[in-house]
Design an enzyme around this catalytic site. Structure first.
Site, mmCIF file in Angstrom:
data_model
loop_
_atom_site.group_PDB
_atom_site.id
_atom_site.type_symbol
_atom_site.label_atom_id
_atom_site.label_comp_id
_atom_site.label_asym_id
_atom_site.label_seq_id
_atom_site.Cartn_x
_atom_site.Cartn_y
_atom_site.Cartn_z
ATOM 1 N N PHE A 137 0.850 -1.190 0.000
ATOM 2 C CA PHE A 137 0.000 0.000 0.000
ATOM 3 C C PHE A 137 0.884 1.238 0.000
ATOM 4 O O PHE A 137 0.537 2.273 0.564
ATOM 5 C CB PHE A 137 -0.885 0.034 1.250
ATOM 6 C CG PHE A 137 -1.916 -1.054 1.317
ATOM 7 C CD1 PHE A 137 -2.371 -1.698 0.175
ATOM 8 C CD2 PHE A 137 -2.454 -1.434 2.537
ATOM 9 C CE1 PHE A 137 -3.331 -2.700 0.253
ATOM 10 C CE2 PHE A 137 -3.418 -2.434 2.619
ATOM 11 C CZ PHE A 137 -3.850 -3.063 1.478
ATOM 12 N N CYS A 139 3.618 1.975 -2.814
ATOM 13 C CA CYS A 139 4.274 2.434 -4.040
ATOM 14 C C CYS A 139 3.649 3.761 -4.487
ATOM 15 O O CYS A 139 2.443 3.831 -4.727
ATOM 16 C CB CYS A 139 4.137 1.374 -5.126
ATOM 17 S SG CYS A 139 4.976 1.861 -6.624
ATOM 18 N N ASN A 204 7.638 2.548 2.834
ATOM 19 C CA ASN A 204 7.865 2.473 1.401
ATOM 20 C C ASN A 204 8.499 3.822 0.999
ATOM 21 O O ASN A 204 8.877 4.611 1.852
ATOM 22 C CB ASN A 204 6.554 2.208 0.653
ATOM 23 C CG ASN A 204 6.817 1.477 -0.656
ATOM 24 O OD1 ASN A 204 7.637 1.907 -1.464
ATOM 25 N ND2 ASN A 204 6.125 0.376 -0.891
HETATM 26 C C1 LIG Z 1 14.031 0.178 -7.503
HETATM 27 C C2 LIG Z 1 13.075 -0.036 -6.398
HETATM 28 C C3 LIG Z 1 11.948 -0.801 -6.594
HETATM 29 C C4 LIG Z 1 11.045 -1.023 -5.558
HETATM 30 N N1 LIG Z 1 9.969 -1.810 -5.772
HETATM 31 C C5 LIG Z 1 9.121 -2.073 -4.736
HETATM 32 C C6 LIG Z 1 8.052 -2.990 -4.917
HETATM 33 O O1 LIG Z 1 7.860 -3.574 -5.978
HETATM 34 N N2 LIG Z 1 7.250 -3.199 -3.852
HETATM 35 C C7 LIG Z 1 7.422 -2.594 -2.642
HETATM 36 O O2 LIG Z 1 6.660 -2.841 -1.703
HETATM 37 N N3 LIG Z 1 8.445 -1.723 -2.456
HETATM 38 C C8 LIG Z 1 9.294 -1.465 -3.478
HETATM 39 N N4 LIG Z 1 10.360 -0.627 -3.265
HETATM 40 C C9 LIG Z 1 10.538 0.005 -1.950
HETATM 41 C C10 LIG Z 1 11.486 -0.796 -1.055
HETATM 42 O O3 LIG Z 1 10.984 -2.077 -0.791
HETATM 43 C C11 LIG Z 1 11.723 -0.084 0.291
HETATM 44 O O4 LIG Z 1 10.500 0.070 0.960
HETATM 45 C C12 LIG Z 1 12.366 1.287 0.126
HETATM 46 O O5 LIG Z 1 13.308 1.271 -0.914
HETATM 47 C C13 LIG Z 1 13.047 1.761 1.413
HETATM 48 O O6 LIG Z 1 14.098 0.916 1.787
HETATM 49 P P1 LIG Z 1 15.658 1.253 1.473
HETATM 50 O O7 LIG Z 1 15.935 2.604 2.023
HETATM 51 O O8 LIG Z 1 16.422 0.144 2.130
HETATM 52 O O9 LIG Z 1 15.790 1.231 -0.005
HETATM 53 C C14 LIG Z 1 11.272 -0.412 -4.303
HETATM 54 C C15 LIG Z 1 12.414 0.361 -4.102
HETATM 55 C C16 LIG Z 1 13.322 0.557 -5.126
HETATM 56 C C17 LIG Z 1 14.554 1.369 -4.889
#
Ligand SMILES: Cc1cc2nc3c(=O)[nH]c(=O)nc-3n(C[C@H](O)[C@H](O)[C@H](O)COP(=O)(O)O)c2cc1C
Ligand code: SF4
Ligand code: SF4
Length: 436
Positions: A137, A139, A204
């Site tokens: 919930f 993206c 997210n």
């Molecule tokens: C390239 C990319 C694609 C992502 N795709 C998804 C996704 O498909 N589903 C989702 O729930 N979060 C997605 N995220 C969010 C990550 O799961 C995470 O919540 C967010 O990047 C924060 O964590 P971080 O600071 O460790 O990157 C995506 C993040 C990035 C960078």
């Protein structure tokens, strides 16, 4: 040796380090290699409903904010959910889970906000033998314009409704992944709990534009001259994520709900901070994309060593320990006082502390002594604001020393360890009114 194993709302894993739903978990090849590297669990890249998969741009989908040493401080993406067919993903999830029974395999889902759509996909996901589902919930781009992702996460009633549909139609634990693109993150978290969700994960990504290309006159990076907002993540978002986690952990309506912390986790220490604020597991995306799967080895050994040093035998010994120390401003002790102290042996006499304090704080740092360049704090002016500590280029050169049983040269007040919050302060109009 400390025990890092977790039981997160019934989902077991050998350690709390999970890969977040994103490119690192998009396919069997990646997840297999991640598990070999030592990750305790994964949240599989978000699956959508049956049918032709979504289509990603073929222009740049990632942007980054670099520190002066090219370290990636912030990261941004406009990627959608998985662009591979549902049946391919399901078959791969099943294969991975059958080989890695001790690891957590959670499947992230995003389908239209209709009960039938959820009823259709849930049994197919359950059939893979995975350990749980995470409802995406959060993206904020592409899918939200189609009424999914953060478009659902921003409406607590929808969060509650979909969580309930899922709980009614599957035996799997349900984790609700929250969007930070909302004023008060406690509202969707409460809604998730009302809907019967077993846990929430956050955050997210955050709506963002990384910069503007002044030649193309378009935000950068752009696709054929046009750009859209993306989702911001990486080290730079950790403070925002920690705050949101703490808000949920200390709110009476959600207190005790299992939390999975996400946002800028790069090291075991980042993870321990999320856990001290109540998270049972952490999830990692950007750090794995920038440094590779091997970072989990340092996370595991680092956390074990720190726990051993502190005498924590298992994670539950410290998970949530910092929550009671998060409070509202009016409960801070206004009788507490500190003064900055400069270690003359470490000081390189750059003068940054003086400039900062002189121009924008309290003119409390002398720049000369006996006609020589010398930096020393004037206790009669120092308010203990910490600005000089933050601008000093030498770690631990300036420290904040608490006053105890002595006079504060600035206020003339004797500091004796007593506690006086704003709620009881004589300058507080409410306190004055009550006294009259
Ligand atoms: C390239 C990319 C694609 C992502 N795709 C998804 C996704 O498909 N589903 C989702 O729930 N979060 C997605 N995220 C969010 C990550 O799961 C995470 O919540 C967010 O990047 C924060 O964590 P971080 O600071 O460790 O990157 C995506 C993040 C990035 C960078
Ligand atoms: S703590 Fe604040 S007021 Fe005190 S010396 Fe440093 S910058 Fe100045
Ligand atoms: S900023 Fe730090 S190193 Fe520079 S003069 Fe001040 S105390 Fe010394």
């Amino acid at each position: 040796m400390a025990d890092l194993s977790v039981d997160f709302c019934g989902i077991k894993a050998p350690n709390p380090f999970w890969l977040a739903s994103a490119p690192p978990t998009d396919k069997e090849y990646n997840v297999e290699r991640a598990f070999r590297a030592g990750w305790g669990g994964v949240v599989w890249k978000t699956l959508g409903e049956e049918g032709p998969p979504v289509v990603n741009v073929s222009g740049p989908r990632y942007g980054a904010l670099h520190g002066p040493d090219r370290r990636v401080m912030g990261f941004n993406n406009i990627e959608l959910i998985t662009d591979r067919p549902l049946e391919v993903n399901l078959a791969e999830i099943k294969a991975v889970k059958s080989r890695w029974k001790d690891r957590a395999v959670v499947v992230s889902l995003m389908v239209p906000c209709e009960e039938e759509a959820w009823k259709k996909i849930l049994p197919r996901v359950e059939e893979t033998g995975c350990d749980g589902i995470e409802l995406n919930f959060g993206c904020p781009h592409g899918m939200s314009e189609r009424g999914m992702g953060s478009a659902v996460g921003q409406v607590p009633e929808y969060v509650e409704m979909v969580a309930r549909w899922c709980k009614q139609n599957t035996r799997m634990p349900v984790i609700v992944k929250l969007t930070p693109n909302i004023t008060d993150v406690r509202r969707p978290a409460e809604a998730a709990r009302r809907g019967g969700a077993d846990a929430v994960s956050l955050i997210n990504t955050i709506n963002s534009i990384m910069g503007v290309d002044l030649d193309a006159m378009a935000p950068s990076p752009h696709t054929d001259g046009k750009a859209t907002h993306g989702g911001y993540c990486g080290a730079a978002v950790k403070p925002i994520a920690l705050h949101m986690v703490a808000d949920i952990a200390r709110s009476p309506a959600t207190h005790g709900m299992p939390l999975s912390g996400i946002g800028g986790v790069e090291t075991w220490r980042d993870a321990a901070e999320f856990m001290a604020l109540g998270c049972g597991t952490v999830q990692v995306c950007t750090a794995a994309m920038v440094y590779g799967f091997g970072i989990v080895r340092e996370m595991i050994t680092g956390l074990e060593a720190w726990m051993d040093e502190k005498g924590y035998e298992r994670l539950s010994d410290f998970v949530g320990r910092a929550v009671p120390n998060v409070t509202d401003w009016q409960h801070l002790n206004l009788n507490y006082a500190v003064k900055a102290r400069i270690d003359q042996d470490l000081c390189i006499k750059c003068g940054r502390c003086h400039i900062a304090c002189e121009d924008t704080s309290h003119q409390a740092i002398f720049a000369t002594k006996d006609g020589m360049r010398h930096f020393e704090v004037n206790d009669a002016e120092c308010v203990g604001c910490n600005l000089c500590v933050n601008v000093c280029p030498i770690e631990d050169c300036i420290t904040m020393v608490p006053l105890m049983n002595e006079l504060d040269a600035r206020t003339g007040r004797y500091v004796d360890g007593s506690v006086l919050p704003w709620t009881a302060h004589p300058n507080n109009p409410a306190v004055r009114q009550a006294a009259e």
